[in-house]
Design a protein around this motif. Sequence first.
Motif, PDB file in Angstrom:
ATOM      1  N   UNK A 188       0.872  -1.184   0.000  1.00 40.86           N
ATOM      2  CA  UNK A 188       0.000   0.000   0.000  1.00 40.86           C
ATOM      3  C   UNK A 188       0.906   1.230   0.000  1.00 40.86           C
ATOM      4  N   UNK A 189       0.491   2.265  -0.727  1.00 45.67           N
ATOM      5  CA  UNK A 189       1.329   3.466  -0.790  1.00 45.67           C
ATOM      6  C   UNK A 189       1.231   4.202   0.539  1.00 45.67           C
ATOM      7  N   UNK A 190       2.341   4.321   1.281  1.00 38.10           N
ATOM      8  CA  UNK A 190       2.253   4.886   2.633  1.00 38.10           C
ATOM      9  C   UNK A 190       1.890   6.360   2.654  1.00 38.10           C
ATOM     10  N   UNK A 191       2.141   7.059   1.545  1.00 35.21           N
ATOM     11  CA  UNK A 191       1.870   8.501   1.521  1.00 35.21           C
ATOM     12  C   UNK A 191       0.423   8.823   1.161  1.00 35.21           C
ATOM     13  N   UNK A 192      -0.380   7.788   0.924  1.00 40.32           N
ATOM     14  CA  UNK A 192      -1.770   8.031   0.512  1.00 40.32           C
ATOM     15  C   UNK A 192      -2.737   7.420   1.513  1.00 40.32           C
ATOM     16  N   UNK A 193      -3.937   8.009   1.597  1.00 42.73           N
ATOM     17  CA  UNK A 193      -4.981   7.427   2.440  1.00 42.73           C
ATOM     18  C   UNK A 193      -5.530   6.188   1.733  1.00 42.73           C
ATOM     19  N   UNK A 194      -6.381   5.459   2.444  1.00 39.20           N
ATOM     20  CA  UNK A 194      -6.987   4.265   1.848  1.00 39.20           C
ATOM     21  C   UNK A 194      -7.759   4.647   0.576  1.00 39.20           C
ATOM     22  N   UNK A 195      -8.490   5.750   0.669  1.00 38.38           N
ATOM     23  CA  UNK A 195      -9.282   6.199  -0.492  1.00 38.38           C
ATOM     24  C   UNK A 195      -8.357   6.488  -1.676  1.00 38.38           C
ATOM     25  N   UNK A 226       7.429  11.326  -3.029  1.00 43.04           N
ATOM     26  CA  UNK A 226       6.621  11.623  -1.834  1.00 43.04           C
ATOM     27  C   UNK A 226       6.955  10.749  -0.626  1.00 43.04           C
ATOM     28  N   UNK A 227       7.489   9.553  -0.859  1.00 42.87           N
ATOM     29  CA  UNK A 227       7.792   8.677   0.267  1.00 42.87           C
ATOM     30  C   UNK A 227       9.206   8.845   0.806  1.00 42.87           C
ATOM     31  N   UNK A 228       9.971   9.770   0.198  1.00 43.27           N
ATOM     32  CA  UNK A 228      11.344   9.965   0.694  1.00 43.27           C
ATOM     33  C   UNK A 228      11.594  11.457   0.936  1.00 43.27           C
ATOM     34  N   UNK A 229      10.569  12.130   1.446  1.00 39.39           N
ATOM     35  CA  UNK A 229      10.688  13.585   1.653  1.00 39.39           C
ATOM     36  C   UNK A 229      11.832  13.912   2.603  1.00 39.39           C
ATOM     37  N   UNK A 243      16.670   5.570  -1.291  1.00 36.20           N
ATOM     38  CA  UNK A 243      15.730   4.979  -2.249  1.00 36.20           C
ATOM     39  C   UNK A 243      15.715   3.455  -2.167  1.00 36.20           C
ATOM     40  N   UNK A 244      16.850   2.908  -1.745  1.00 35.99           N
ATOM     41  CA  UNK A 244      16.885   1.447  -1.595  1.00 35.99           C
ATOM     42  C   UNK A 244      15.888   1.006  -0.528  1.00 35.99           C
ATOM     43  N   UNK A 245      15.550   1.927   0.391  1.00 36.80           N
ATOM     44  CA  UNK A 245      14.572   1.620   1.446  1.00 36.80           C
ATOM     45  C   UNK A 245      13.142   1.523   0.912  1.00 36.80           C
ATOM     46  N   UNK A 246      12.869   2.142  -0.220  1.00 34.92           N
ATOM     47  CA  UNK A 246      11.512   2.073  -0.783  1.00 34.92           C
ATOM     48  C   UNK A 246      11.307   0.640  -1.300  1.00 34.92           C
ATOM     49  N   UNK A 247      10.326  -0.091  -0.749  1.00 32.85           N
ATOM     50  CA  UNK A 247      10.192  -1.502  -1.141  1.00 32.85           C
ATOM     51  C   UNK A 247       9.951  -1.672  -2.640  1.00 32.85           C
ATOM     52  N   UNK A 248      10.576  -2.684  -3.216  1.00 38.52           N
ATOM     53  CA  UNK A 248      10.391  -2.956  -4.646  1.00 38.52           C
ATOM     54  C   UNK A 248       8.938  -3.294  -4.958  1.00 38.52           C
ATOM     55  N   UNK A 249       8.258  -3.877  -3.966  1.00 40.07           N
ATOM     56  CA  UNK A 249       6.849  -4.229  -4.183  1.00 40.07           C
ATOM     57  C   UNK A 249       6.020  -2.983  -4.503  1.00 40.07           C
ATOM     58  N   UNK A 250       6.379  -1.840  -3.885  1.00 38.48           N
ATOM     59  CA  UNK A 250       5.643  -0.592  -4.166  1.00 38.48           C
ATOM     60  C   UNK A 250       5.832  -0.184  -5.622  1.00 38.48           C
ATOM     61  N   UNK A 251       7.060  -0.349  -6.109  1.00 36.29           N
ATOM     62  CA  UNK A 251       7.362   0.026  -7.493  1.00 36.29           C
ATOM     63  C   UNK A 251       6.583  -0.900  -8.439  1.00 36.29           C
ATOM     64  N   UNK A 252       6.608  -2.204  -8.131  1.00 35.86           N
ATOM     65  CA  UNK A 252       5.890  -3.162  -8.990  1.00 35.86           C
ATOM     66  C   UNK A 252       4.395  -2.880  -8.965  1.00 35.86           C
ATOM     67  N   UNK A 255       6.278   8.429 -13.790  1.00 36.30           N
ATOM     68  CA  UNK A 255       5.132   8.600 -12.889  1.00 36.30           C
ATOM     69  C   UNK A 255       5.424   7.954 -11.533  1.00 36.30           C
ATOM     70  N   UNK A 256       6.085   6.797 -11.577  1.00 36.84           N
ATOM     71  CA  UNK A 256       6.421   6.112 -10.318  1.00 36.84           C
ATOM     72  C   UNK A 256       7.370   6.987  -9.502  1.00 36.84           C
ATOM     73  N   UNK A 257       8.325   7.596 -10.188  1.00 36.35           N
ATOM     74  CA  UNK A 257       9.280   8.480  -9.502  1.00 36.35           C
ATOM     75  C   UNK A 257       8.547   9.651  -8.836  1.00 36.35           C
ATOM     76  N   UNK A 258       7.674  10.253  -9.611  1.00 34.98           N
ATOM     77  CA  UNK A 258       6.987  11.466  -9.170  1.00 34.98           C
ATOM     78  C   UNK A 258       5.940  11.173  -8.090  1.00 34.98           C
ATOM     79  N   UNK A 259       5.173  10.097  -8.303  1.00 35.79           N
ATOM     80  CA  UNK A 259       4.035   9.872  -7.409  1.00 35.79           C
ATOM     81  C   UNK A 259       4.343   8.961  -6.229  1.00 35.79           C
ATOM     82  N   UNK A 260       5.329   8.101  -6.357  1.00 38.31           N
ATOM     83  CA  UNK A 260       5.599   7.132  -5.287  1.00 38.31           C
ATOM     84  C   UNK A 260       6.941   7.384  -4.609  1.00 38.31           C
ATOM     85  N   UNK A 261       8.002   7.436  -5.394  1.00 37.17           N
ATOM     86  CA  UNK A 261       9.339   7.486  -4.779  1.00 37.17           C
ATOM     87  C   UNK A 261       9.583   8.826  -4.077  1.00 37.17           C
TER      88      UNK A 261
END
Lengths: 369, 295
Positions: free
Chosen positions: A98-105, B208-211, B180-189, B200-206
Amino acid sequence: MASIQIKDMSVSYNKGKSYVLDKLNLDIKDGEFCVFLGPSGCGKSTAMHCIAGLLHPASGEIRFGDTVMTRAGAKGRDKIFVPPQERNIAMVFQEYALYPNMTVRENMSFALKTKKAPKDEIEKRVSYMAQMLSIEQLLDRRPAELSGGQRQRVALGRALVRDPQVFLLDEPLGNLDAKLRDQVRYELKKIQLQLGITTIYVTHDQTEAMTMADHIVLMKDGHIMQQGTPNELYDHPENEFVAGFLGTPQINIFSCEVRDDVLDAGDFRLRIPQELRASLAPYAGKRVDLGIRPSDFELASSQENAIAAHVDSIEPLGDAYLIYVRIGEKVVVFKYTGEHAPQDRELLLTANMKKLHLFDPQTQERINQ
Amino acid sequence: MQNDIARSKEAQQAQTVRVKPRWHMTVLHIVYYLIMIAFLVFYMLPFWGTVMTSFKTNSEVMTTTPIMPPRQWTLEGYASAMEELGQPLMTSLLVTLFGAAGSVFLGSICAYGLSKWKFRFNNVFFIALVAATYLPFQAILIPLLQTINALDLYDNVWGLVLVHTVFGMPMCTVMMRGYYADVPDALIRQAMIDGNGVWQIYRKIVVPNTKIATITVFVFQCTSIWNEMLFALVLGGYDSKPATIALNELAGTMAAEFNVQMAGSLILALPVLVLYIFMGKYLISGQMSGAVTAS
């Protein structure tokens, strides 16, 4: 929805020195619940990752319906690879992801937003799925604030909300406790039936496979050992591995010599039933492996075909007893469904002669049909 | 029953008994503290002297020792220093912000590629980048000056920004790769399956999760660019003179005006101090997580 065909798919992690999957051939029907079952390292997750497009096979072909998703090993223009984001699949990982930076919604609507679905449509689908999985009250929480079971539901909801053509589940119940696992297993099967999405489920838990699958693909060392319905695999295992892998407790295997009309295990002898004689004819004077499931033993009412056993220990299961008995030097499990456990230490057992499983000790293949 | 009560009392006493430190341990502690106080004084005294001198008049500086508090507190030194440092401070601010932002941005993209995607020569690129962080800047100064001249960026703020962006990038990459190695590969997949491409993965997932990682590396980069002198001296001419050079010139041009020099030093140190005071907890947690990943 789509059917899935896999043709001669091989996967290697070391440029062809050894193969994790070796010429896999598989047909999964539209709307079917297919379970990839097998011990760790058998290649079941690898096969799923290839179907998802997360891995490139060394050779072979994967089709969703009539569309080729992966064609590898072919030279020149024939080589095809549709990236995962264009396959319209949904996947649930064991670690939920689950994306930790996002809510469930936001988690649930992420894929739809990426596809640029209309806002109303996204909202409608998310609330429908949240209701279906009873997670409406969690919609504004973040994953860190959820329990394991809740995270699992959210991961399922996120996958289902997309209305994918194929639904892939990679050991999704692995992190849940036993009670929750039973509950989610039931719900998952119910939802799959309701939505009719072609589903592939990876697990090493044979109970999950038996209870949920329409079709089980049992794998070992990158090969399919047997595939079919749960009952086919349980009642007619094609080899000793399948017989041993399915069923709890494990099937009891005895090495027997085929002599005249009897199977001689040394510590007991069984008269060969008429229907097995033709199959055993080529093995006259040779040894075969005899498999008897714990539930196929019962207390003998006569001396004929009786097996003398000494009780070692008794484990009550509530509705039955698992009785560990010693037949000669061999410890054998016997599932007794009587109301009270037998008091005697010395028992006479008899096997259900219609449910004997005979295997060739060399090839491990099934002898009787 | 009575035995039980007696036993529980004994247990309670056992719990509350304090171990009396032996005499030599006490002496050792006193020695430790004395050494630490000595070090504190040794480190803080120059800073104390700087602060005190910065608030004195020039004449008082001449007649009193630096560590004595001023008899008459004045901001005269700060006013004079600001006259000299005003424009260079703006230059430094510009170079620092854009240079740090540029190197963090490029480093972040490189780190994402190197940590999350497998491609041929992935490790070779990474080793080259690590090697680049050990490169002594003096070694490449002349060709760098020629290049900057050729690009017509000598004595230009953007020339300095470019140099800091390029030379800061390897260190940013090395640091961010660990995060970035801490960001689980499962999230990327998962993000791929949810229909996202590499960017998009870089911008939306990686990102924001490594602020915290980004903030840490940004602050680290800001500090080193703000305090940097070599590139500033060689590539920044009169118009694009950063504050470090201007401060150095204060010492040369205004002989014995120590109050102005000290005020200038404090003005220059202030942004870094503020950054560390407010970002301290992020920096520590960020550095720790990077360290764990690296190990």
